[in-house]
Design a protein around this motif. Structure first.
Motif, short mmCIF file in Angstrom:
data_model
loop_
_atom_site.label_atom_id
_atom_site.label_comp_id
_atom_site.label_asym_id
_atom_site.label_seq_id
_atom_site.Cartn_x
_atom_site.Cartn_y
_atom_site.Cartn_z
N ASP A 127 -5.22 26.52 10.53
CA ASP A 127 -3.98 25.98 11.12
C ASP A 127 -2.73 26.68 10.62
N CYS A 128 -2.84 27.98 10.33
CA CYS A 128 -1.70 28.73 9.79
C CYS A 128 -1.34 29.87 10.74
N PRO A 129 -0.44 29.62 11.71
CA PRO A 129 -0.09 30.66 12.67
C PRO A 129 0.64 31.85 12.06
N ALA A 130 1.14 31.70 10.83
CA ALA A 130 1.85 32.80 10.18
C ALA A 130 0.91 33.90 9.71
N LEU A 131 -0.39 33.62 9.66
CA LEU A 131 -1.34 34.65 9.24
C LEU A 131 -1.42 35.75 10.29
N SER A 132 -1.47 36.97 9.83
CA SER A 132 -1.62 38.13 10.71
C SER A 132 -2.66 39.06 10.09
N GLU A 135 5.19 26.40 2.91
CA GLU A 135 6.49 25.77 2.78
C GLU A 135 6.39 24.29 2.41
N ASP A 136 5.25 23.65 2.70
CA ASP A 136 5.10 22.23 2.40
C ASP A 136 4.59 21.96 0.99
N GLY A 137 4.46 23.02 0.17
CA GLY A 137 4.02 22.83 -1.21
C GLY A 137 2.55 23.10 -1.44
N GLY A 138 1.81 23.37 -0.38
CA GLY A 138 0.41 23.75 -0.51
C GLY A 138 0.27 25.26 -0.47
N ASP A 180 -8.75 18.63 -10.62
CA ASP A 180 -7.66 17.65 -10.70
C ASP A 180 -6.42 18.06 -9.93
N ILE A 181 -6.60 18.66 -8.77
CA ILE A 181 -5.48 18.99 -7.90
C ILE A 181 -5.25 17.82 -6.94
N ALA A 182 -3.99 17.46 -6.73
CA ALA A 182 -3.66 16.36 -5.82
C ALA A 182 -3.65 16.89 -4.38
N TRP A 183 -4.85 17.07 -3.82
CA TRP A 183 -4.96 17.65 -2.48
C TRP A 183 -4.19 16.82 -1.45
N GLY A 184 -3.50 17.51 -0.56
CA GLY A 184 -2.72 16.85 0.47
C GLY A 184 -1.30 16.53 0.05
N SER A 185 -0.97 16.79 -1.21
CA SER A 185 0.38 16.49 -1.70
C SER A 185 1.24 17.76 -1.66
N GLY A 186 2.52 17.59 -1.97
CA GLY A 186 3.42 18.73 -2.00
C GLY A 186 3.40 19.48 -3.31
N SER A 187 2.49 19.12 -4.21
CA SER A 187 2.44 19.77 -5.52
C SER A 187 1.23 20.70 -5.68
N VAL A 188 0.48 20.92 -4.60
CA VAL A 188 -0.76 21.69 -4.71
C VAL A 188 -0.51 23.10 -5.25
N MET A 189 0.48 23.81 -4.71
CA MET A 189 0.73 25.18 -5.16
C MET A 189 1.22 25.20 -6.60
N ALA A 241 3.49 36.54 0.36
CA ALA A 241 4.38 35.93 1.36
C ALA A 241 4.27 34.41 1.28
N THR A 242 5.25 33.75 1.85
CA THR A 242 5.21 32.30 2.04
C THR A 242 4.94 32.03 3.52
N VAL A 243 4.08 31.05 3.80
CA VAL A 243 3.67 30.78 5.17
C VAL A 243 3.94 29.32 5.54
N TRP A 244 3.64 28.98 6.78
CA TRP A 244 3.77 27.60 7.25
C TRP A 244 2.53 27.27 8.07
N ASP A 245 2.23 25.99 8.15
CA ASP A 245 1.06 25.59 8.92
C ASP A 245 1.40 24.45 9.88
N VAL A 246 0.42 24.07 10.67
CA VAL A 246 0.63 23.05 11.70
C VAL A 246 -0.14 21.80 11.31
N ASP A 247 0.55 20.84 10.74
CA ASP A 247 -0.08 19.61 10.27
C ASP A 247 0.51 18.36 10.89
N ARG A 248 1.83 18.41 11.15
CA ARG A 248 2.56 17.20 11.54
C ARG A 248 3.23 17.41 12.89
#
Length: 206
Positions: free
Chosen positions: A111-116, A138-141, A157-166, A184-191
């Motif tokens: 779900d990451c359209p920024a990948l090329s 960009e959302d912290g993952g 012990d990673i809080a998967w789905g949170s903004g602190s994953v990265m 690079a920093t990327v964005w995905d389609v989640d919301r």
């Protein structure tokens, strides 16, 4: 554009089953629309991956329905390998996928359209002189993680789905004494709010 053939790529994806794929997009697209978008995103991800790496080095790790017609079609079309995702949380499944390669490997979702192709090739190249590579989101993952040598502690012990994953992943990498590259920093389609950006970047997917 082919990256170093020694680097493998794992793609984790659910079958496009209405009501079970891209559930956070259902309020905007409905269950069928969300599943259709998921299928389109997966098709694009496979096309991008096969322009960056030899298909023999790509494995699609499937969930929900390992024998779904879309998975079988993509395997035949691209010449990639299919494997069912194991049990466990996201970290356990990613570690398993990375470990199966027997060498340097990367893992992504669909779900990451920024990948090329160029970006995937660049990430593979970083593993020549770095222990790990990430594409922070960009959302912290993150949209991609790759390692020279898999270590389960990377995903503990990673809080998967949170903004602190990265941020948590950076801490694990530092604790392991690894050298990290983030090309690079990327964005995905989640919301639902991601759909306008997707429409502008990849209108054919909507």
């Amino acid at each position: 554009m082919c990256a170093d053939a020694a680097v493998s790529l794992a793609i984790l994806a659910k079958a496009p089953i209405p009501g079970r794929a891209k559930t956070r997009l259902i309020p905007a697209l409905g269950p069928v629309g969300a599943a259709r978008l998921h299928a389109r995103l997966l098709r694009r991800t496979l096309a991008v991956a096969c322009h960056a790496l030899p298909p023999a080095r790509i494995t699609l790790w499937t969930a929900l329905d390992p024998d779904h017609p879309l998975f079988l079609e993509l395997a035949e079309q691209h010449g990639i390998m299919l494997r069912p995702q194991p049990e466990g949380d996201l970290g356990e499944r990613m570690h398993r996928a990375l470990s199966q390669s027997g060498g340097p490997a990367m893992v992504i979702g669909s779900d990451c359209p920024a990948l090329s192709p160029a970006l995937l090739a660049a990430c593979a190249g970083r593993l020549k002189n770095h222990d790990a590579v990430c594409l922070p989101a960009e959302d912290g993952g993150y949209g991609l993680i790759g390692v020279r040598h898999p270590d389960p502690r990377l995903f503990d012990d990673i809080a998967w789905g949170s903004g602190s994953v990265m941020a948590e992943t950076r801490e694990r990498i530092a604790a392991l004494g690894w050298r990290l590259a983030c090309p690079a920093t990327v964005w995905d389609v989640d919301r639902p709010e991601d759909l306008a950006r997707l429409s502008a970047a990849c209108p054919a997917l909507l």
